[in-house]
Structure formats: C-alpha cells, structure tokens
Design an enzyme around this catalytic site. Structure first.
Site, PDB file in Angstrom:
ATOM      1  CG  HIS A   1      -4.791   9.693   0.193  1.00 16.78           C
ATOM      2  ND1 HIS A   1      -3.434   9.655  -0.042  1.00 16.78           N
ATOM      3  CD2 HIS A   1      -4.935   9.267   1.473  1.00 16.78           C
ATOM      4  CE1 HIS A   1      -2.797   9.223   1.028  1.00 16.78           C
ATOM      5  NE2 HIS A   1      -3.690   8.988   1.967  1.00 16.78           N
TER       6      HIS A   1
ATOM      7  CG  ASP B   1      -1.852   1.163   1.281  1.00 11.14           C
ATOM      8  OD1 ASP B   1      -2.935   1.039   0.685  1.00 11.14           O
ATOM      9  OD2 ASP B   1      -1.510   2.212   1.879  1.00 11.14           O
TER      10      ASP B   1
ATOM     11  CE  LYS C   1      -3.834   4.602   0.446  1.00 16.04           C
ATOM     12  NZ  LYS C   1      -2.423   4.504   0.877  1.00 16.04           N
TER      13      LYS C   1
ATOM     14  CE1 TYR D   1       0.420   7.891   2.501  1.00 12.21           C
ATOM     15  CE2 TYR D   1       0.948   5.627   1.949  1.00 12.21           C
ATOM     16  CZ  TYR D   1       0.089   6.557   2.495  1.00 12.21           C
ATOM     17  OH  TYR D   1      -1.094   6.133   3.047  1.00 12.21           O
TER      18      TYR D   1
HETATM   19  N1  LIG Z   1      -5.494   6.213   3.533  1.00  5.54           N
HETATM   20  C1  LIG Z   1      -4.967   6.962   4.464  1.00  5.54           C
HETATM   21  O1  LIG Z   1      -5.336   8.138   4.650  1.00  5.54           O
HETATM   22  C2  LIG Z   1      -3.905   6.381   5.349  1.00  5.54           C
HETATM   23  C3  LIG Z   1      -3.510   7.087   6.496  1.00  5.54           C
HETATM   24  C4  LIG Z   1      -2.545   6.507   7.318  1.00  5.54           C
HETATM   25  C5  LIG Z   1      -2.002   5.284   6.980  1.00  5.54           C
HETATM   26  N2  LIG Z   1      -2.374   4.635   5.819  1.00  5.54           N
HETATM   27  C6  LIG Z   1      -1.773   3.320   5.419  1.00  5.54           C
HETATM   28  O2  LIG Z   1      -1.782   2.427   6.539  1.00  5.54           O
HETATM   29  C7  LIG Z   1      -0.439   2.044   6.840  1.00  5.54           C
HETATM   30  C8  LIG Z   1      -0.238   1.776   8.322  1.00  5.54           C
HETATM   31  O3  LIG Z   1      -0.595   2.861   9.119  1.00  5.54           O
HETATM   32  P1  LIG Z   1       0.485   3.728   9.919  1.00  5.54           P
HETATM   33  O4  LIG Z   1       1.655   3.970   9.037  1.00  5.54           O
HETATM   34  O5  LIG Z   1      -0.266   4.887  10.470  1.00  5.54           O
HETATM   35  O6  LIG Z   1       0.981   2.887  11.130  1.00  5.54           O
HETATM   36  P2  LIG Z   1       0.774   1.467  11.871  1.00  5.54           P
HETATM   37  O7  LIG Z   1       1.003   0.347  10.928  1.00  5.54           O
HETATM   38  O8  LIG Z   1      -0.478   1.541  12.648  1.00  5.54           O
HETATM   39  O9  LIG Z   1       1.991   1.575  12.890  1.00  5.54           O
HETATM   40  C9  LIG Z   1       3.316   1.747  12.441  1.00  5.54           C
HETATM   41  C10 LIG Z   1       4.193   2.051  13.646  1.00  5.54           C
HETATM   42  O10 LIG Z   1       4.306   0.894  14.470  1.00  5.54           O
HETATM   43  C11 LIG Z   1       5.662   0.457  14.511  1.00  5.54           C
HETATM   44  N3  LIG Z   1       5.622  -1.020  14.419  1.00  5.54           N
HETATM   45  C12 LIG Z   1       5.197  -1.765  13.370  1.00  5.54           C
HETATM   46  N4  LIG Z   1       5.218  -3.078  13.675  1.00  5.54           N
HETATM   47  C13 LIG Z   1       5.689  -3.164  14.942  1.00  5.54           C
HETATM   48  C14 LIG Z   1       5.936  -4.251  15.805  1.00  5.54           C
HETATM   49  N5  LIG Z   1       5.695  -5.502  15.430  1.00  5.54           N
HETATM   50  N6  LIG Z   1       6.423  -3.993  17.048  1.00  5.54           N
HETATM   51  C15 LIG Z   1       6.655  -2.708  17.442  1.00  5.54           C
HETATM   52  N7  LIG Z   1       6.437  -1.632  16.658  1.00  5.54           N
HETATM   53  C16 LIG Z   1       5.944  -1.860  15.418  1.00  5.54           C
HETATM   54  C17 LIG Z   1       6.346   1.112  13.324  1.00  5.54           C
HETATM   55  O11 LIG Z   1       7.700   1.351  13.613  1.00  5.54           O
HETATM   56  P3  LIG Z   1       8.919   1.038  12.581  1.00  5.54           P
HETATM   57  O12 LIG Z   1       8.463   1.415  11.204  1.00  5.54           O
HETATM   58  O13 LIG Z   1       9.995   1.913  13.098  1.00  5.54           O
HETATM   59  O14 LIG Z   1       9.197  -0.416  12.728  1.00  5.54           O
HETATM   60  C18 LIG Z   1       5.594   2.429  13.230  1.00  5.54           C
HETATM   61  O15 LIG Z   1       6.072   3.350  14.191  1.00  5.54           O
HETATM   62  C19 LIG Z   1       0.364   3.228   6.293  1.00  5.54           C
HETATM   63  O16 LIG Z   1       1.739   2.937   6.202  1.00  5.54           O
HETATM   64  C20 LIG Z   1      -0.332   3.477   4.990  1.00  5.54           C
HETATM   65  O17 LIG Z   1       0.052   2.523   4.019  1.00  5.54           O
HETATM   66  C21 LIG Z   1      -3.338   5.168   5.021  1.00  5.54           C
END
Ligand SMILES: NC(=O)c1ccc[n+]([C@@H]2O[C@H](COP(=O)([O-])OP(=O)(O)OC[C@H]3O[C@@H](n4cnc5c(N)ncnc54)[C@H](OP(=O)(O)O)[C@@H]3O)[C@@H](O)[C@H]2O)c1
Length: 283
Positions: free
Chosen positions: A111, A48, A78, A53
């Site tokens: 998005h 994704d 997106k 990004y």
């Molecule tokens: N459509 C939208 O508007 C929208 C908005 C936000 C996000 N998204 C999508 O959703 C994805 C995920 O959401 P997100 O980026 O907000 O964050 P998330 O996946 O909820 O959390 C990521 C955070 O958790 C840490 N982490 C991941 N796995 C871990 C584990 N097993 N143990 C400990 N820490 C861990 C990562 O650190 P490290 O990376 O340092 O390991 C990072 O700080 C995004 O990357 C994007 O693709 C979409």
C-alpha cells in the site's frame, strides 16, 4: 476502448479491466456490501479494496452474492503499513483472503513504500516484503503483485533484489497531479499506472474548467475526468456509494475528448490536492 469490461494486459500477461471500483471510506457492512453488488450488477468487473479500508469482509460478501463468477472478477487488496516484513506479509495476505472469502486475489499491492514503523530501514523491509509477495504469486495466492504510492527511488530500491517486476503502481493520479516522474519510472518497467482518487476524492466537481467541458460534451464532470484518465492510458478507480453515480461512472464510451481539451485538463495541476509524500507521511 469500448466498454468497462475491456482490459489492459499487465506485464505478466494477466488481463485487468480498464476501470476499477474504489472502496476507500466505504463503511464495512451494508454500505460496502450493497455498493459492491451494485457495481457488479451495472458491469464493473474490477474491485479495489485494502486491508486498511476495514471492509474486506463486506466486499467479499458482495462479490459472493453478486451472481458473477469469481473468475470473472478482478479483485485487488493491499498490504497495510504495520504488516511489512516477510512473515507479517504472508500472515496479512492470509487474513485478507479469509476476510474476502476467496483463496486468491488478482492483485496484491504494497500500500505504501515507507511506513513510519519501518522508516529507518524501509529498503531492507520492502525487499523482505516483496520476497513474500513473490512467493504468494508463485503459490497462486495472487495472480499479479504490485506496489502503490511508490516514487521512483522506492521502485529503484525494490528492483535491486526483485525477481518479479511489479505489474502495477497505484498512485494519486488525476488532473490535479499527473506525477510525471512516477509515470516515467513505471514506463521503464512496463508497469501499469492505476489512478486512485480519479475524482480528487470529490474535489473536482466545482472546478469551472471541468464544468465547462461537462457542458460542452453533455456529460458529467465525473465522466469527463474518468474519460481523460482512460485517454491517458491510466486505469481509474472511481469510488461511490450511490447507485446512480456508480452507474454513471461506467458510461464513458460514447464520447471522446479532443486533444486540446485533454491538454486543457492536463494544465489543471493543483486544482485539488497534490500527492502525499510517502517519505514524510505520518502513517
Ligand atoms: N492506494 C492508495 O493509497 C489509495 C488512496 C486513495 C484511494 N485509493 C483507491 O482509489 C479509489 C478512489 O479514490 P477516492 O476514494 O479517493 O475518491 P474518488 O473516486 O476520486 O472520489 C470519490 C468521491 O466522489 C463522489 N462521486 C463519485 N462519483 C460521483 C459522481 N458521478 N458524481 C458526483 N460525485 C461522485 C463520491 O461520493 P459518494 O460515494 O457519496 O457517491 C466520493 O465523495 C478509492 O476508493 C480506493 O479504492 C487508493
């Protein structure tokens, strides 16, 4: 639901792997390139990204050098807020495809429903944008098209002129905010709930209830929350740039949360942030 390559079937018949690899805040260059390659090497088949990004180029290179065939990977990008409207959408998709080094994406999403730039006429602009997306779908540039951050009133407005129903609505969906009204609206149209920020962008690791469950099931907090998301029928999109965590977030299939424990997690509303209101967001 036995492995990370298992699929849901979208409302247009296209199959989508049940866990996607997130790349928001993953810097373009070596970090994005390596993260994507690592993810594909440990079994993810769903990536994704988004124009916003700024890492489509490295994501595309990671895919190319992964050794996994393009047709075996489900790739989402997106449309960013500046590019709404018929012509701009067509151009933005072509730019994304060029950066990603591919001639199609598996899923193209709007998005956000209500960018500041078009706030006075978001309904009309979304209808035009969607028409361009429908044409991209018909032309094979996107195998499925969908939306993100759409509240029920945004979806209802879109459906007034849509000829293709969105396949996916990607939303902030995790124990801190289950957005039940969004889920209900999606269910009306058989739209899949993709769950972004499934780990609360890192907010959940210190929550005592989740730490207790992690101990009880002998898995990490991340695995507990991702398993909860899957047991709800959501499609979680965990992001990490660390190989060990990227791998850990795929190991979700050797345990099952009991119904009372699912309910315990359901009751954690507000343990992290709540979803952003797209009608007042300043972008
Ligand atoms: N459509 C939208 O508007 C929208 C908005 C936000 C996000 N998204 C999508 O959703 C994805 C995920 O959401 P997100 O980026 O907000 O964050 P998330 O996946 O909820 O959390 C990521 C955070 O958790 C840490 N982490 C991941 N796995 C871990 C584990 N097993 N143990 C400990 N820490 C861990 C990562 O650190 P490290 O990376 O340092 O390991 C990072 O700080 C995004 O990357 C994007 O693709 C979409």
């Amino acid at each position: 639901m036995q492995e990370i390559t298992d699929t849901y079937t979208l409302n247009n018949g296209v199959k989508i792997p049940i866990v996607g690899f997130g790349t928001w805040q993953t810097p373009n260059g070596e970090v994005a390139y390596k993260s994507v390659k690592t993810a594909l090497s440990v079994g993810y088949r769903h990536i994704d990204t988004a124009a916003a990004y700024g890492n489509e180029e490295s994501v595309g290179r990671g895919i190319k050098d992964s050794g996994v065939a393009r047709q075996d990977i489900f790739l989402t990008t997106k449309l960013w807020n500046d590019d709404h409207g018929y012509e701009a959408t067509k151009k933005a998709l072509d730019t994304s495809l060029q950066k990603l080094g591919t001639d199609y994406v598996d899923l193209y999403l709007i998005h956000w429903p209500n960018p500041v730039k078009f706030r006075d006429r978001w309904e009309e602009i979304n209808a035009e944008t969607w028409q361009a997306m429908e044409e991209a779908y018909a032309d094979g540039k996107a195998r499925a098209i969908g939306i993100s951050n759409f509240q029920p009133h945004h979806l209802a407005a879109l459906m007034k002129s849509a000829t293709v129903t969105p396949a996916v609505n990607q939303n902030y969906l995790n124990p801190s905010d289950l957005q039940p009204e969004v889920q209900r609206a999606n269910a009306t149209y058989n739209i899949l709930n993709e769950a972004y920020s499934p780990l609360g962008t890192g907010d959940f690791f210190k929550i005592p209830e989740l730490q207790e469950l992690a101990k009880k099931y002998n898995h990490s907090v991340a695995q507990i929350v991702l398993r909860w998301s899957l047991q709800h029928g959501f499609l979680p999109l965990p992001k990490s740039i660390h190989a060990d965590r990227i791998q850990q977030n795929t190991e979700l299939f050797d345990f099952e949360l009991s119904i009372p424990d699912m309910q315990k997690i359901d009751s954690l509303r507000g343990c992290g942030r709540l979803a952003t209101n797209p009608d007042t967001a300043e972008f």
